[in-house]
Scaffold this active site. Structure first.
Site, mmCIF file in Angstrom:
data_model
loop_
_atom_site.group_PDB
_atom_site.id
_atom_site.type_symbol
_atom_site.label_atom_id
_atom_site.label_comp_id
_atom_site.label_asym_id
_atom_site.label_seq_id
_atom_site.Cartn_x
_atom_site.Cartn_y
_atom_site.Cartn_z
ATOM 1 N N ASN A 115 0.809 -1.230 0.000
ATOM 2 C CA ASN A 115 0.000 0.000 0.000
ATOM 3 C C ASN A 115 0.839 1.277 0.000
ATOM 4 O OD1 ASN A 115 0.739 -0.617 2.653
ATOM 5 N ND2 ASN A 115 -1.102 0.284 3.527
ATOM 6 N N GLU A 165 4.458 -4.396 12.368
ATOM 7 C CA GLU A 165 3.462 -3.341 12.124
ATOM 8 C C GLU A 165 2.320 -4.009 11.376
ATOM 9 O OE1 GLU A 165 3.388 -0.261 13.094
ATOM 10 O OE2 GLU A 165 5.415 -0.142 13.908
ATOM 11 N N CYS A 199 -3.391 1.329 6.614
ATOM 12 C CA CYS A 199 -3.515 0.558 7.864
ATOM 13 C C CYS A 199 -4.245 1.352 8.941
ATOM 14 C CB CYS A 199 -2.144 0.128 8.348
ATOM 15 S SG CYS A 199 -0.993 1.502 8.466
ATOM 16 N N GLU A 204 7.927 2.199 14.922
ATOM 17 C CA GLU A 204 8.744 2.755 13.858
ATOM 18 C C GLU A 204 8.758 4.266 14.043
ATOM 19 O OE1 GLU A 204 7.106 0.546 10.267
ATOM 20 O OE2 GLU A 204 9.165 -0.217 10.379
HETATM 21 P P1 NAP Z 1 0.656 -9.491 3.729
HETATM 22 O O1 NAP Z 1 -0.117 -10.360 2.831
HETATM 23 O O2 NAP Z 1 0.893 -9.932 5.109
HETATM 24 O O3 NAP Z 1 2.031 -9.235 2.969
HETATM 25 C C1 NAP Z 1 3.012 -8.343 3.463
HETATM 26 C C2 NAP Z 1 4.383 -8.774 2.968
HETATM 27 O O4 NAP Z 1 4.684 -10.041 3.546
HETATM 28 C C3 NAP Z 1 4.460 -8.962 1.463
HETATM 29 O O5 NAP Z 1 5.735 -8.547 1.021
HETATM 30 C C4 NAP Z 1 4.321 -10.472 1.322
HETATM 31 O O6 NAP Z 1 4.887 -10.976 0.137
HETATM 32 C C5 NAP Z 1 5.112 -10.916 2.520
HETATM 33 N N1 NAP Z 1 4.883 -12.291 2.956
HETATM 34 C C6 NAP Z 1 3.748 -13.017 2.926
HETATM 35 N N2 NAP Z 1 3.960 -14.247 3.465
HETATM 36 C C7 NAP Z 1 5.269 -14.288 3.837
HETATM 37 C C8 NAP Z 1 6.110 -15.283 4.423
HETATM 38 N N3 NAP Z 1 5.651 -16.484 4.769
HETATM 39 N N4 NAP Z 1 7.415 -14.989 4.652
HETATM 40 C C9 NAP Z 1 7.909 -13.778 4.329
HETATM 41 N N5 NAP Z 1 7.165 -12.795 3.750
HETATM 42 C C10 NAP Z 1 5.861 -13.050 3.512
HETATM 43 O O7 NAP Z 1 0.019 -8.048 3.836
HETATM 44 P P2 NAP Z 1 -0.500 -7.129 2.661
HETATM 45 O O8 NAP Z 1 -1.813 -7.638 2.232
HETATM 46 O O9 NAP Z 1 0.570 -6.964 1.641
HETATM 47 O O10 NAP Z 1 -0.641 -5.727 3.405
HETATM 48 C C11 NAP Z 1 -1.817 -5.296 3.980
HETATM 49 C C12 NAP Z 1 -1.734 -5.394 5.480
HETATM 50 O O11 NAP Z 1 -0.637 -4.614 5.952
HETATM 51 C C13 NAP Z 1 -2.955 -4.840 6.166
HETATM 52 O O12 NAP Z 1 -3.351 -5.700 7.187
HETATM 53 C C14 NAP Z 1 -2.460 -3.514 6.731
HETATM 54 O O13 NAP Z 1 -3.183 -3.069 7.846
HETATM 55 C C15 NAP Z 1 -1.048 -3.833 7.056
HETATM 56 N N6 NAP Z 1 -0.238 -2.589 7.148
HETATM 57 C C16 NAP Z 1 0.122 -2.142 8.377
HETATM 58 C C17 NAP Z 1 0.856 -0.961 8.492
HETATM 59 C C18 NAP Z 1 1.261 -0.426 9.847
HETATM 60 O O14 NAP Z 1 1.983 0.558 9.905
HETATM 61 N N7 NAP Z 1 0.830 -1.024 10.942
HETATM 62 C C19 NAP Z 1 1.207 -0.259 7.340
HETATM 63 C C20 NAP Z 1 0.805 -0.747 6.103
HETATM 64 C C21 NAP Z 1 0.084 -1.932 6.019
HETATM 65 P P3 NAP Z 1 4.044 -11.094 -1.241
HETATM 66 O O15 NAP Z 1 2.864 -10.194 -1.146
HETATM 67 O O16 NAP Z 1 5.013 -10.640 -2.249
HETATM 68 O O17 NAP Z 1 3.677 -12.517 -1.386
#
Ligand code: NAP
Length: 501
Positions: A155, A253, A287, A465
């Protein structure tokens, strides 16, 4: 354009192709056109990147740079990003479907993050401890944690990367970063900027590919000292379990379900306008989105009617559509998830007041667009109130008293962010201090600064962070005790005739 070449991984200071020989196309989510092609990394590529980061750390070269030297390099990174801002914003906008104006704002934030940690790098981390004992010098020193595995979402790709890379480099760590497979462009471009700014070979490494394959070793390999992850709760849990095997540090995060509380005594014009920005900015893929609107009962009708009316007027479009106010969702799979979320909410009793559908028209045919959606008459037992949709959807609940607003605002497993709207400054402070979320805005929504910590209570994460604490994540603390007048302790008396008794 980036797709004139196939971009490789970045390991040990060089571009290297993936061992699998596979490639991945990155498509613009608003119209499906090809924006970049990347090598698709495998687990063995990631191991090679970890080895490079480990050697660079263990050689001691980067650690031997003074804080001032590292600070200068980070300043230089900020200057180059300033120079190349348009190119970066273009690439970020193409990968994520955010409008170019938003990508430009992101770049300003990213530059300020590098400048902030450039300054932090120069501050001394040593502290003399008063022991009350004679001839003792007791000193606390801080040292870099080591090799950091960084995993970022789609995002805010470069923004999230900068929140990790800038403090890690400032502290003297080395790293391997894996951006989301959907949005790797700007993180990859940053590797060249780091080299240009003088970051030594092996300190910064980039792997590309899916989380399941290329991401695997990042949380399991013994050469990694810490995993710094931004993404979903489900992935965060899995990484934490993996990291436990070798007692890696984890900084997480994760998601949020963020209450935006409007009291009847608020400036309603500002509150309603900001409630729209709170949830519909970047089509809700934020997020900290204010996706859970809590409204005092006596103004509920007025507020929800106006929010629904304004939501219906929001204009959708592509990155360069000057008429558009927000863009497409990241992927077809993500839009499907948001659609299921809305359908489930309605079946649970939520009342649809706006949106709930894809926009019609040729302009939207090849993109993953979804109309801003308002779900009214929700209650905290409903899954739509408890679960993150991560799309352009707001749920509306009512409350009668301050206590009830606080109770509802805390009725979530998450604790990332929230807001309070009221003209009563004391009430605002009372509520803000009782909400268990990492950031609370009063009569505002979304702003943050690099100097202030960002992170979650409860299941929104571990650690912080940005700010001082965001820097401390990348430091180990060592106590050096120096006796300046060594003497016998005489604990064991060495009494003659007591051998082997
Ligand atoms: P996600 O599906 O958990 O993916 C995040 C990252 O993790 C991607 O690079 C993904 O790779 C990688 N990943 C997935 N499985 C993994 C594994 N087994 N080992 C290592 N890496 C792995 O999350 P998303 O859908 O991309 O992001 C949305 C989420 O992020 C939401 O829940 C949002 O709230 C949260 N977020 C939180 C913050 C904060 O500051 N708290 C900021 C932004 C977003 P691939 O996608 O390349 O497979």
């Amino acid at each position: 354009m980036a797709y004139e070449k196939i971009t490789e991984l970045f390991i040990g200071g060089e571009r290297v192709g993936s061992s699998s020989g596979e490639i991945r196309n990155v498509l613009h989510p608003a119209d499906g056109h090809l924006v970049a092609i990347f090598h698709e990394g495998s687990a063995s590529d990631t191991v090679a990147a970890i080895d490079a980061a480990r050697s660079a750390f263990d050689s001691g070269h980067w650690r031997s740079f003074s804080g001032e030297q590292r600070g200068k390099i980070l300043e230089q990174v900020a200057d180059i990003l300033e120079r190349d801002k348009a190119r970066f914003a273009e690439a970020e906008s193409a990968d994520t479907a955010k409008r170019i104006i938003e990508a430009n704002y992101d770049m300003d934030d990213i530059i300020s993050v590098f400048r902030y940690f450039a300054t932090r790098a120069t501050l001394s981390h040593e502290r003399e401890v008063t022991t009350g004992r004679e001839n003792i010098r007791s000193t606390m020193v801080s040292e870099p944690v080591g090799v950091i595995a960084m995993i970022t979402p789609w995002n805010y790709p470069l923004l999230q990367a900068s929140w990790k890379i800038a403090p890690a480099l400032a502290a003297g760590c080395t790293f391997v970063i894996k951006p989301s497979e959907l949005t790797p462009s700007t993180t990859s471009m940053l590797m060249d900027v780091l080299s240009e700014a003088g970051v030594p070979a092996g300190v910064a490494n980039l792997v590309l590919g899916s989380g399941a394959v290329a991401g695997g070793p990042l949380s399991t390999h013994p050469g990694v000292d810490m995993v710094s992850f931004t993404g979903s709760l489900a992935t965060g849990k899995r990484l934490m379990v993996n990291a436990a095997e070798t007692i890696k540090r984890v900084a997480l995060e994760l998601g949020g379900k963020n209450p935006n509380i409007i009291f009847a005594d608020a400036d309603l014009d500002a509150a309603i306008d900001n409630a729209l920005t709170a949830v519909f900015l970047h089509s809700g893929q934020v997020c900290s989105a204010g996706a859970r609107l809590l409204v005092e009962r006596k103004i509920h009708n007025q507020v929800v009617t106006e929010i629904a009316r304004r939501a219906d007027q929001i204009r959708l479009g592509g990155s360069h559509d000057l008429d558009a106010e927000t863009g497409a969702l990241i992927s077809a799979a993500h839009r499907d998830k948001v659609e299921r979320y809305v359908a489930d909410a309605i079946s649970e009793g939520a009342v649809l007041r706006a949106g709930g559908k894809r926009p019609e028209g040729e302009k939207y045919a090849n993109g993953f667009f979804y109309r801003p959606t308002v779900l009214d008459e929700c209650t905290s037992e409903m899954s739509c109130v408890q679960d993150e949709s991560f799309g352009p959807v707001v749920t509306v609940e009512v409350f009668d008293t301050e206590e009830e607003a606080i109770k509802l605002g805390n009725d979530t497993i998450f604790g990332l962010a929230g807001a309070v709207w009221t003209n009563d400054a004391d009430k605002a402070q009372r509520v803000a201090r009782q909400l268990r979320h990492g950031t609370i805005w009063i009569n505002d929504y979304h702003p943050y600064v690099a100097q202030a910590e960002w992170g979650g209570f409860k299941q929104s994460g571990i650690g912080r962070e940005l700010g001082e604490a965001g820097f401390a994540e990348y430091l180990e603390h060592k106590h050096i005790w120096q006796n300046q007048k060594p003497a016998r302790s005489d604990w064991f008396k060495a009494t003659e005739g007591h051998e082997n008794v």
